[in-house]
Design a protein around this motif. Structure first.
Motif, PDB file in Angstrom:
ATOM      1  N   SER A   1     -20.456 -13.833 -21.753  1.00  0.00           N
ATOM      2  CA  SER A   1     -19.174 -14.360 -22.219  1.00  0.00           C
ATOM      3  C   SER A   1     -18.193 -14.278 -21.063  1.00  0.00           C
ATOM      4  N   GLY A   2     -17.201 -15.147 -21.104  1.00  0.00           N
ATOM      5  CA  GLY A   2     -16.246 -15.148 -20.006  1.00  0.00           C
ATOM      6  C   GLY A   2     -14.955 -15.845 -20.385  1.00  0.00           C
ATOM      7  N   ASP A   3     -13.903 -15.455 -19.710  1.00  0.00           N
ATOM      8  CA  ASP A   3     -12.591 -16.050 -19.906  1.00  0.00           C
ATOM      9  C   ASP A   3     -12.532 -17.357 -19.125  1.00  0.00           C
ATOM     10  N   CYS A   4     -12.355 -18.473 -19.824  1.00  0.00           N
ATOM     11  CA  CYS A   4     -12.260 -19.768 -19.146  1.00  0.00           C
ATOM     12  C   CYS A   4     -10.872 -20.366 -19.319  1.00  0.00           C
ATOM     13  N   SER A   5      -9.861 -19.492 -19.421  1.00  0.00           N
ATOM     14  CA  SER A   5      -8.495 -19.959 -19.610  1.00  0.00           C
ATOM     15  C   SER A   5      -7.952 -20.662 -18.376  1.00  0.00           C
ATOM     16  N   ASP A   6      -8.614 -20.490 -17.209  1.00  0.00           N
ATOM     17  CA  ASP A   6      -8.174 -21.230 -16.034  1.00  0.00           C
ATOM     18  C   ASP A   6      -8.439 -22.720 -16.191  1.00  0.00           C
ATOM     19  N   GLU A   7      -9.438 -23.057 -17.044  1.00  0.00           N
ATOM     20  CA  GLU A   7      -9.736 -24.456 -17.318  1.00  0.00           C
ATOM     21  C   GLU A   7      -9.053 -24.924 -18.599  1.00  0.00           C
ATOM     22  N   GLU A   8      -9.061 -24.069 -19.614  1.00  0.00           N
ATOM     23  CA  GLU A   8      -8.429 -24.390 -20.893  1.00  0.00           C
ATOM     24  C   GLU A   8      -7.708 -23.131 -21.370  1.00  0.00           C
ATOM     25  N   PRO A   9      -6.394 -23.119 -21.349  1.00  0.00           N
ATOM     26  CA  PRO A   9      -5.620 -21.917 -21.708  1.00  0.00           C
ATOM     27  C   PRO A   9      -6.022 -21.363 -23.066  1.00  0.00           C
ATOM     28  N   GLY A  10      -6.198 -20.019 -23.101  1.00  0.00           N
ATOM     29  CA  GLY A  10      -6.524 -19.348 -24.350  1.00  0.00           C
ATOM     30  C   GLY A  10      -7.941 -19.546 -24.828  1.00  0.00           C
TER      31      GLY A  10
ATOM     32  N   LEU B   1     -26.900 -21.934 -12.985  1.00  0.00           N
ATOM     33  CA  LEU B   1     -27.351 -21.113 -11.866  1.00  0.00           C
ATOM     34  C   LEU B   1     -26.301 -20.074 -11.499  1.00  0.00           C
ATOM     35  N   ALA B   2     -25.032 -20.484 -11.501  1.00  0.00           N
ATOM     36  CA  ALA B   2     -23.955 -19.552 -11.162  1.00  0.00           C
ATOM     37  C   ALA B   2     -23.914 -18.387 -12.141  1.00  0.00           C
ATOM     38  N   ALA B   3     -24.212 -18.660 -13.417  1.00  0.00           N
ATOM     39  CA  ALA B   3     -24.152 -17.613 -14.432  1.00  0.00           C
ATOM     40  C   ALA B   3     -25.175 -16.518 -14.189  1.00  0.00           C
ATOM     41  N   ARG B   4     -26.228 -16.820 -13.420  1.00  0.00           N
ATOM     42  CA  ARG B   4     -27.221 -15.795 -13.112  1.00  0.00           C
ATOM     43  C   ARG B   4     -26.744 -14.855 -12.016  1.00  0.00           C
ATOM     44  N   LEU B   5     -25.692 -15.249 -11.305  1.00  0.00           N
ATOM     45  CA  LEU B   5     -25.205 -14.457 -10.181  1.00  0.00           C
ATOM     46  C   LEU B   5     -23.880 -13.774 -10.441  1.00  0.00           C
ATOM     47  N   SER B   6     -23.097 -14.286 -11.387  1.00  0.00           N
ATOM     48  CA  SER B   6     -21.755 -13.750 -11.586  1.00  0.00           C
ATOM     49  C   SER B   6     -21.284 -14.025 -13.004  1.00  0.00           C
ATOM     50  N   ARG B   7     -20.463 -13.118 -13.513  1.00  0.00           N
ATOM     51  CA  ARG B   7     -19.868 -13.321 -14.836  1.00  0.00           C
ATOM     52  C   ARG B   7     -18.704 -14.286 -14.770  1.00  0.00           C
ATOM     53  N   THR B   8     -18.186 -14.507 -13.578  1.00  0.00           N
ATOM     54  CA  THR B   8     -17.063 -15.434 -13.419  1.00  0.00           C
ATOM     55  C   THR B   8     -17.430 -16.466 -12.368  1.00  0.00           C
TER      56      THR B   8
ATOM     57  N   GLY C   1     -16.649 -15.173  -6.924  1.00  0.00           N
ATOM     58  CA  GLY C   1     -15.886 -13.947  -6.870  1.00  0.00           C
ATOM     59  C   GLY C   1     -16.382 -12.968  -5.834  1.00  0.00           C
ATOM     60  N   PRO C   2     -15.776 -11.783  -5.789  1.00  0.00           N
ATOM     61  CA  PRO C   2     -16.152 -10.781  -4.786  1.00  0.00           C
ATOM     62  C   PRO C   2     -17.502 -10.153  -5.072  1.00  0.00           C
ATOM     63  N   ALA C   3     -18.173  -9.709  -4.006  1.00  0.00           N
ATOM     64  CA  ALA C   3     -19.469  -9.051  -4.127  1.00  0.00           C
ATOM     65  C   ALA C   3     -19.506  -7.870  -3.173  1.00  0.00           C
ATOM     66  N   ALA C   4     -20.129  -6.796  -3.607  1.00  0.00           N
ATOM     67  CA  ALA C   4     -20.178  -5.573  -2.805  1.00  0.00           C
ATOM     68  C   ALA C   4     -21.370  -5.600  -1.855  1.00  0.00           C
ATOM     69  N   GLY C   5     -21.151  -5.131  -0.620  1.00  0.00           N
ATOM     70  CA  GLY C   5     -22.238  -5.043   0.341  1.00  0.00           C
ATOM     71  C   GLY C   5     -21.961  -5.854   1.583  1.00  0.00           C
TER      72      GLY C   5
END
Length: 278
Positions: A41-50, A182-189, A209-213
């Motif tokens: 699940s993820g916040d997609c308010s950047d595309e559609e508010p709320g 494919l992106a969803a397999r690498l990041s929640r956002t 988004g940011p990644a550690a390492g």
């Protein structure tokens, strides 16, 4: 693509919600109805508010990675929902087939506050197909999981993970969904940076988004997560670390090339063109 492979259904709901908990609650009846489980699940308010997106996974009884098997899996699911849903057009570009339900009365009948529903069938083949999701963590554990910030403990910005996907299709919408999968397999956002058509290819770029390492480690690990053979070794340049994959032979439709960039913290440039020789 293997001749006979298991299929998995992914049902992604976009709905108006105050937070993740309320989005899950709104999708609860649908989860029970289809016998699935929430995997993302993820916040997609950047595309559609709320708005929040909730993805439900369900194993599929069908097999086959070809067009007929993938399309049939989506149509059979729509028939389960009802005759009104079964009228929707199903598109197919292996390794996936999909349809989008956007009629307000049909969506809200399944999920209160729902705006649209994407139904996908994915073949669990060997190359760049979504791996079967692990069972989700209990709510308490998921809510308490730390979220990686923009900076590490010393205040240094983390590298940013970027993804470019080339899809052979004549419709931009036919490229964005596989790229997001494919992106969803690498990041929640995942933030869509651009979608450009250069027939017969549509190139979709996303910021994950940011990644550690270290950049090379990040890029190499991301390639392992996506799976498949033929990835290049990480190459370092002024942007960071880059790995590439290209389909051989080039398919008539579907994902044809992928590039992953672990961008250095001081660089904010988009990924270079995908499709380079591994």
């Amino acid at each position: 693509m293997v001749a006979h492979s298991e299929l998995e259904l992914l049902i992604t709901v976009v709905a108006a919600a105050d937070d993740e908990r309320s989005a899950h609650a709104a999708c609860g009846p649908l989860v029970e109805r289809v016998g699935g489980r929430i995997v993302q699940s993820g916040d997609c308010s950047d595309e559609e508010p709320g708005c929040w997106s909730v993805t439900i996974a369900r194993d599929c009884a069908g097999t086959g990675g070809h067009v007929a098997g993938l399309s049939r899996a989506v149509r059979n699911f729509l028939r389960e929902l009802g005759p009104e849903y079964a009228r929707h057009h199903v598109a197919c570009e292996p390794p996936t087939a999909w349809t989008v339900v956007e009629h307000p009365e049909l969506v809200t009948a399944l999920v209160p506050g729902g705006e649209r529903i994407l139904v996908e069938a994915w073949s669990d083949g060997p190359l760049l197909t979504p791996a079967r999701r692990a069972e989700p963590e209990p709510p308490a554990a998921a809510e308490s999981a730390p979220v990686l910030g923009e900076h590490d403990e010393s205040g240094r910005p983390h590298p940013r993970l970027r993804l470019r996907v080339e899809v052979r299709t004549d419709r931009p919408a036919g490229a964005e969904w596989p790229a997001r999968a494919l992106a969803a397999r690498l990041s929640r956002t995942a933030e869509l940076l651009s979608s450009r058509s250069a027939p017969p290819v549509v190139r979709v770029e996303l910021d994950l988004g940011p990644a550690a390492g270290e950049p090379a480690e990040i890029a190499g690990s991301a390639a392992v997560v996506l799976g498949g053979e033929g990835w290049s070794t990480p190459e370092l340049d002024e942007r960071g670390a880059v790995v590439r994959w290209s389909a051989r032979p080039v398919p008539a439709g579907g994902v044809s090339a992928v590039e992953i960039v672990a961008a250095r913290s001081t660089v904010d440039a988009p990924a270079v063109a995908a499709g380079g020789s591994p």
